[in-house]
Design an enzyme around this catalytic site. Structure first.
Site, PDB file in Angstrom:
ATOM      1  N   TRP A  45       0.791  -1.360   0.098  1.00 59.83           N
ATOM      2  CA  TRP A  45       0.051   0.025   0.010  1.00 59.83           C
ATOM      3  C   TRP A  45       0.862   1.323   0.029  1.00 59.83           C
ATOM      4  CZ3 TRP A  45      -1.085  -4.445   2.945  1.00 59.83           C
ATOM      5  CH2 TRP A  45      -2.268  -4.922   2.681  1.00 59.83           C
ATOM      6  N   TYR A  46       0.804   1.884  -1.086  1.00 60.38           N
ATOM      7  CA  TYR A  46       1.567   3.292  -1.195  1.00 60.38           C
ATOM      8  C   TYR A  46       0.761   4.398  -0.612  1.00 60.38           C
ATOM      9  CZ  TYR A  46       4.874   1.064  -4.303  1.00 60.38           C
ATOM     10  OH  TYR A  46       5.762   0.272  -4.766  1.00 60.38           O
ATOM     11  N   TYR A  47       1.410   5.192   0.281  1.00 59.62           N
ATOM     12  CA  TYR A  47       0.765   6.298   0.868  1.00 59.62           C
ATOM     13  C   TYR A  47       1.370   7.837   0.592  1.00 59.62           C
ATOM     14  CZ  TYR A  47      -2.280   3.559   3.738  1.00 59.62           C
ATOM     15  OH  TYR A  47      -3.206   2.604   4.468  1.00 59.62           O
TER      16      TYR A  47
END
Length: 182
Positions: A45-47
């Protein structure tokens, strides 16, 4: 031993798209290696901030879940290509919630099937991403910034054992490859 492979502030990584999976597997079988794991499922998951300022600075904030190994990681990459820090986290759900509370938003979720092998001090990941294909990453983590070029040359020699040449190297991250498909 396995944990020593993932310690360090810097990561030297050479990435290649693999068009002939059997040739890759045959080359791997022909060299001395240890299997770390095979066919794990990983989700990243890229934030980023709402204005995508991390992306603009070539930085990546990633939460990773590795199953069935049951490993969860907090990863920060960039701004340079070799800058990388990773840390185990105990509660993935809490980490997601903490980032959202701080104002970050999930910009990309990326799933892959990954196998990992150790060859001396180096590790090789063999990945499959739906819609993108197969990739191999030849890498090492280190705290010794002065050794980065040495390791890059050694990784090039290792990749050549798999029939991969330096001009075939891909400098594009999985994130960038997926975003090009959008």
């Amino acid at each position: 031993m396995a944990q020593d492979h993932f310690k360090g502030q810097f990561e030297v990584e050479l990435k290649y798209q693999i068009d002939n999976v059997q040739r890759f597997k045959d080359a791997l079988a022909s060299i001395k290696h240890q299997v770390r794991f095979e066919s794990n499922n990983e989700v990243d998951w890229y934030y980023d901030w709402p204005n995508d300022s991390l992306k603009a600075q070539n930085k990546h904030l990633i939460l990773r879940d590795i199953q069935p190994e049951n490993i969860q990681l907090w990863i920060v990459k960039g701004p340079g290509g070799d800058d990388c820090e990773a840390s185990d986290i105990l509660d993935l759900s809490a980490a997601h919630n903490m980032l959202k509370t701080l104002g970050y938003h999930n910009t990309l979720t990326l799933a892959k099937t990954r196998s990992m092998y150790f060859v001396g001090d180096y590790h090789i990941t063999f990945d499959h991403l739906d819609g993108l294909g197969y990739f191999a990453e030849f890498a090492i983590m280190t705290d010794d910034e002065a050794s980065l070029e040495y390791h890059r040359s050694q990784l090039t020699v290792l990749a050549e054992k798999f029939g991969l040449s330096r001009h075939e190297e891909i400098a594009t991250s999985y994130r960038q490859l997926v975003e090009r498909l959008r």
